[in-house]
Design a protein around this motif. Structure first.
Motif, PDB file in Angstrom:
ATOM      1  N   HIS A  14       0.035   4.440   1.790  1.00 56.91           N
ATOM      2  CA  HIS A  14      -0.188   4.606   3.784  1.00 56.91           C
ATOM      3  C   HIS A  14       1.220   3.839   4.848  1.00 56.91           C
ATOM      4  O   HIS A  14       0.795   3.838   5.226  1.00 56.91           O
ATOM      5  CB  HIS A  14      -1.421   3.039   3.680  1.00 56.91           C
ATOM      6  N   CYS A  15       2.125   4.033   3.550  1.00 61.43           N
ATOM      7  CA  CYS A  15       3.163   3.230   4.599  1.00 61.43           C
ATOM      8  C   CYS A  15       4.257   3.879   3.426  1.00 61.43           C
ATOM      9  O   CYS A  15       4.889   3.056   2.279  1.00 61.43           O
ATOM     10  CB  CYS A  15       3.159   1.834   4.409  1.00 61.43           C
ATOM     11  N   GLU A  16       5.811   4.068   4.109  1.00 68.30           N
ATOM     12  CA  GLU A  16       7.050   4.669   3.691  1.00 68.30           C
ATOM     13  C   GLU A  16       8.028   2.737   3.146  1.00 68.30           C
ATOM     14  O   GLU A  16       8.049   3.345   1.654  1.00 68.30           O
ATOM     15  CB  GLU A  16       7.635   5.147   4.546  1.00 68.30           C
ATOM     16  N   LYS A  17       7.355   2.386   3.718  1.00 67.01           N
ATOM     17  CA  LYS A  17       8.661   1.745   3.073  1.00 67.01           C
ATOM     18  C   LYS A  17       7.850   0.584   1.052  1.00 67.01           C
ATOM     19  O   LYS A  17       8.810   0.206   1.012  1.00 67.01           O
ATOM     20  CB  LYS A  17       8.748  -0.214   4.117  1.00 67.01           C
ATOM     21  N   ASP A  18       6.216   0.708   1.577  1.00 64.71           N
ATOM     22  CA  ASP A  18       5.812   0.246   0.715  1.00 64.71           C
ATOM     23  C   ASP A  18       5.873   1.581  -0.559  1.00 64.71           C
ATOM     24  O   ASP A  18       6.068   0.807  -1.393  1.00 64.71           O
ATOM     25  CB  ASP A  18       4.234  -0.065   1.010  1.00 64.71           C
ATOM     26  N   ASN A  39       0.499  -1.231   0.081  1.00 64.81           N
ATOM     27  CA  ASN A  39      -0.052   0.138  -0.166  1.00 64.81           C
ATOM     28  C   ASN A  39       0.729   0.807  -0.424  1.00 64.81           C
ATOM     29  O   ASN A  39       1.218   1.797   1.105  1.00 64.81           O
ATOM     30  CB  ASN A  39      -1.131  -0.015   1.275  1.00 64.81           C
TER      31      ASN A  39
END
Length: 127
Positions: free
Chosen positions: A93-97, A90
């Motif tokens: 919604h998420c920095e890693k994603d 996502n």
């Protein structure tokens, strides 16, 4: 839709399991026994075992939107100890994603503006 891909652990084998004549699922091989206990206490059997390289770049049908597919990508933050061995990616919604989405040229559309309000014109395109 915020989910743009499915992440997997690139060190894990995956299996295709037949639930019934018309339904098959793809899960991490090491999760097979525990997940079988959660699905009507069935003993699930792997029909096909796949190495992670056979699953990467596979396109899977979105469970809520059957006309959409999701690309399977290796995700360095996908843990193995719980669930199916996959995680949703996502990027909005998420920095890693977001980092993973950039690496695989996935859309990074956000549906909420900087004031915390939904961008309805983008939502209407997906719903």
């Amino acid at each position: 839709m915020s989910t743009q891909a499915i992440g997997l652990n690139s060190m894990t084998e995956y299996v295709i399991v037949e639930l019934n004549e018309n339904e098959h699922v793809l899960i991490a091989k090491g999760r097979l026994q525990e997940l079988g206990l959660r699905i009507d206490n069935k003993k699930l059997r792997a029909k096909i075992v796949l190495g992670p390289n056979h699953v990467i770049e596979m396109k899977l049908r979105h469970p809520l939107f059957p006309d959409r597919t999701l690309l399977v990508i290796p995700h360095k933050y996908c843990a193995f100890g719980t669930g199916t061995g996959f995680i949703p990616v996502n990027p909005a919604h998420c920095e890693k994603d977001f980092e993973m989405a950039e690496a695989f040229n996935l859309p990074t559309t956000g549906y909420v503006n900087k004031n915390g309000k939904y961008k309805y014109n983008q939502l209407n395109d997906d719903f």
